[in-house]
Design a protein around this motif. Sequence first.
Motif, PDB file in Angstrom:
ATOM      1  N   PHE A 245      -8.912  19.410   7.900  1.00 13.44           N
ATOM      2  CA  PHE A 245      -9.003  20.816   8.278  1.00 13.44           C
ATOM      3  C   PHE A 245     -10.425  21.307   8.091  1.00 13.44           C
ATOM      4  N   LEU A 246     -10.816  22.260   8.903  1.00 10.86           N
ATOM      5  CA  LEU A 246     -12.103  22.929   8.721  1.00 10.86           C
ATOM      6  C   LEU A 246     -11.840  24.409   8.531  1.00 10.86           C
ATOM      7  N   VAL A 247     -12.621  25.038   7.667  1.00 15.98           N
ATOM      8  CA  VAL A 247     -12.448  26.469   7.439  1.00 15.98           C
ATOM      9  C   VAL A 247     -13.818  27.143   7.468  1.00 15.98           C
ATOM     10  N   ILE A 248     -13.943  28.196   8.263  1.00 20.06           N
ATOM     11  CA  ILE A 248     -15.146  29.022   8.231  1.00 20.06           C
ATOM     12  C   ILE A 248     -14.851  30.235   7.364  1.00 20.06           C
ATOM     13  N   LEU A 249     -15.699  30.454   6.354  1.00 18.13           N
ATOM     14  CA  LEU A 249     -15.545  31.633   5.492  1.00 18.13           C
ATOM     15  C   LEU A 249     -16.688  32.589   5.812  1.00 18.13           C
ATOM     16  N   ARG A 250     -16.362  33.683   6.446  1.00 17.08           N
ATOM     17  CA  ARG A 250     -17.380  34.622   6.882  1.00 17.08           C
ATOM     18  C   ARG A 250     -18.054  35.287   5.676  1.00 17.08           C
ATOM     19  N   ASP A 251     -19.400  35.329   5.698  1.00 18.13           N
ATOM     20  CA  ASP A 251     -20.179  36.002   4.658  1.00 18.13           C
ATOM     21  C   ASP A 251     -19.890  35.486   3.261  1.00 18.13           C
ATOM     22  N   CYS A 252     -19.366  34.296   3.166  1.00 19.30           N
ATOM     23  CA  CYS A 252     -19.108  33.704   1.857  1.00 19.30           C
ATOM     24  C   CYS A 252     -20.056  32.522   1.728  1.00 19.30           C
ATOM     25  N   ILE A 253     -21.185  32.715   1.022  1.00 19.40           N
ATOM     26  CA  ILE A 253     -22.235  31.705   1.013  1.00 19.40           C
ATOM     27  C   ILE A 253     -22.663  31.293  -0.385  1.00 19.40           C
ATOM     28  N   GLU A 254     -22.291  32.080  -1.375  1.00 16.90           N
ATOM     29  CA  GLU A 254     -22.723  31.742  -2.739  1.00 16.90           C
ATOM     30  C   GLU A 254     -21.892  30.574  -3.254  1.00 16.90           C
ATOM     31  N   PRO A 255     -22.548  29.599  -3.900  1.00 20.67           N
ATOM     32  CA  PRO A 255     -21.822  28.422  -4.382  1.00 20.67           C
ATOM     33  C   PRO A 255     -20.638  28.793  -5.270  1.00 20.67           C
ATOM     34  N   GLU A 256     -20.809  29.817  -6.118  1.00 20.26           N
ATOM     35  CA  GLU A 256     -19.691  30.158  -7.018  1.00 20.26           C
ATOM     36  C   GLU A 256     -18.492  30.653  -6.218  1.00 20.26           C
ATOM     37  N   ASP A 257     -18.778  31.507  -5.195  1.00 21.06           N
ATOM     38  CA  ASP A 257     -17.682  32.044  -4.388  1.00 21.06           C
ATOM     39  C   ASP A 257     -17.008  30.926  -3.605  1.00 21.06           C
ATOM     40  N   LEU A 258     -17.829  30.087  -2.978  1.00 28.85           N
ATOM     41  CA  LEU A 258     -17.274  28.988  -2.174  1.00 28.85           C
ATOM     42  C   LEU A 258     -16.454  28.063  -3.060  1.00 28.85           C
ATOM     43  N   GLY A 259     -17.012  27.791  -4.249  1.00 31.78           N
ATOM     44  CA  GLY A 259     -16.306  26.906  -5.172  1.00 31.78           C
ATOM     45  C   GLY A 259     -14.981  27.504  -5.608  1.00 31.78           C
ATOM     46  N   ALA A 260     -14.970  28.815  -5.805  1.00 32.22           N
ATOM     47  CA  ALA A 260     -13.727  29.469  -6.251  1.00 32.22           C
ATOM     48  C   ALA A 260     -12.662  29.376  -5.165  1.00 32.22           C
ATOM     49  N   VAL A 261     -13.083  29.599  -3.905  1.00 31.84           N
ATOM     50  CA  VAL A 261     -12.113  29.508  -2.802  1.00 31.84           C
ATOM     51  C   VAL A 261     -11.575  28.090  -2.715  1.00 31.84           C
TER      52      VAL A 261
END
Lengths: 357, 195
Positions: A252-268
């Motif tokens: 699967f691929l997921v685009i997360l809009r305006d989510c670019i910080e490593p901590e945020d991406l890691g949390a998701v």
Amino acid sequence: MTGLLPSLDRVIGLSEGALDTLLPMHVWADPAGRIVQAGPTLTKMARMGDLTGRSLFRVVEVRRPARVDGAPALAALAGQRIGLVLTRAPHLPLRGALAPLPAGAGMILDISLGLSFARAVAEFGLTLNDFSPCDQTVELLYLHEANASTTALSRHLTRRLEAARAAALSQALTDPLTGLANRRAMDAEIAAALADPTREFGLLHIDLDLFKQVNDGFGHAAGDAVLERVGAVLRHMLRQDDVAARVGGDEFLVILRDCIEPEDLGAVATRLIASIEEPVEFEGHVCRISASIGVTASTDYAERPGLDRLLADTDAALYAAKRAGRGRHAMHGAPDGDLPRRRLDDPMPRPAARAGD
Amino acid sequence: MHGMINRALQGFLTTTYGDAVWAEVRSQAGLPFADFEAMLDYPDALTMACFQAACHVLYKHPNALLEDIGTWLVTDAHLEPLRRLMRFSGPSFLDFLLSLEEMGERGRLAVPDLDMPRIEVDRIDPSSFRIRAQWTLPGIAPILMGCLRAMADDYGALAVLRLDGVEAGGECLHVQLLDAAYSQGRSFDLGRVRA
């Protein structure tokens, strides 16, 4: 057989013309089998000119119920279905019925085209006028032609529908199993995001762990149930503006809009993995899977990367997550030391325990 | 209305006037697809919308257009199978006329769910006929007139046809058969082996 062999006590006279009108394919033979009169259509079909005076057995060949070559034997077939051919057209089976005539007058044999009607009409060059209005052969021919036309139309429709279906499939943007976007839609989405300098986004490449075990152990239906479940997880956990796609069997691929910080991406990524790891029950089996996730962000680059570059980097991060033991995520560009190392042949967390284990 | 009827309307417009006219008709009628499909069914309103758009685009009186459609059904080379099926009705134009009442059954033999008109033929005198026809849509008499005119020609008969008004329960047509064997007509080989 009395119904088929009427008494000859009451006799009517029929003129030659009357017989021709009523039975255009009749032949009247005397007791010796010599033709007294033949109907116009039969005469045309026999291709011997005037049949009067000829031996009936020179004109027709009786084959069913048995071969017959004498007038007495033929007369004995009165009332039965007779299979015969014309001697000049032995490949076209015809049908006949025979009735005896009173004292010394011989017999009448009436003939019809039977099931070879279409070929017979063509070969004998028959016209509408060659048939009695009571003969349904013409209607059979009509139906024969009408069927051919409508069958062609149906085939045409089927072909068109197949082509339309193929075209629709080739243009489809949705994965039918999960209801998520498909690869084509996702590529277009990422390309559009990359082309828009105001859009920044994170990209997750998710690969299911232990999926093969579920598929092999519990069957494809269980595998499908798991994939549907992952689709539901992605739909429910992502925001309206995010896009999720199933881009391979269990990828699967997921685009997360305006989510670019490593901590945020890691949390998701961590939350997604936790949800995916929740067991799925399918027909009495508990299916347990996990997921590895590679993560990139559009802001990882000094210049906007191309689609291929971005996908390759996300894929490399996914590989790093797998290599580090699966069930985890890895960031593109993060030093390997960030990931807790495990050897590749480390045992995986216990897979897919049976319900009740 | 059966797709066969709609397809005929489309076929008539494209072969007679070209694809551009059909495209214009389609757009004016608000047809939500490019082509009618002969084996599907469509709402009558779509058929009527296309027909009215065609009259408008071509500046034609509805009756004139309907009559042209009737003629086209018999004379267009692509519809030779249909002409052949019609010729099965009888060996002469007179037989054909007298068997018009069977046309409904004949049509349904070929296509069971086809909407066929109900036709009654009255012989007024030895050479004059009054034909009453009823159909699910208005306009069957002019279609029939174009079709009969072409069939008379096909059989080589000389006939005069005119619309004869609308009666309760039917549109009317008057046919006068002047010469059953006026010309050679077109050939009809009953046993032609189909390709």
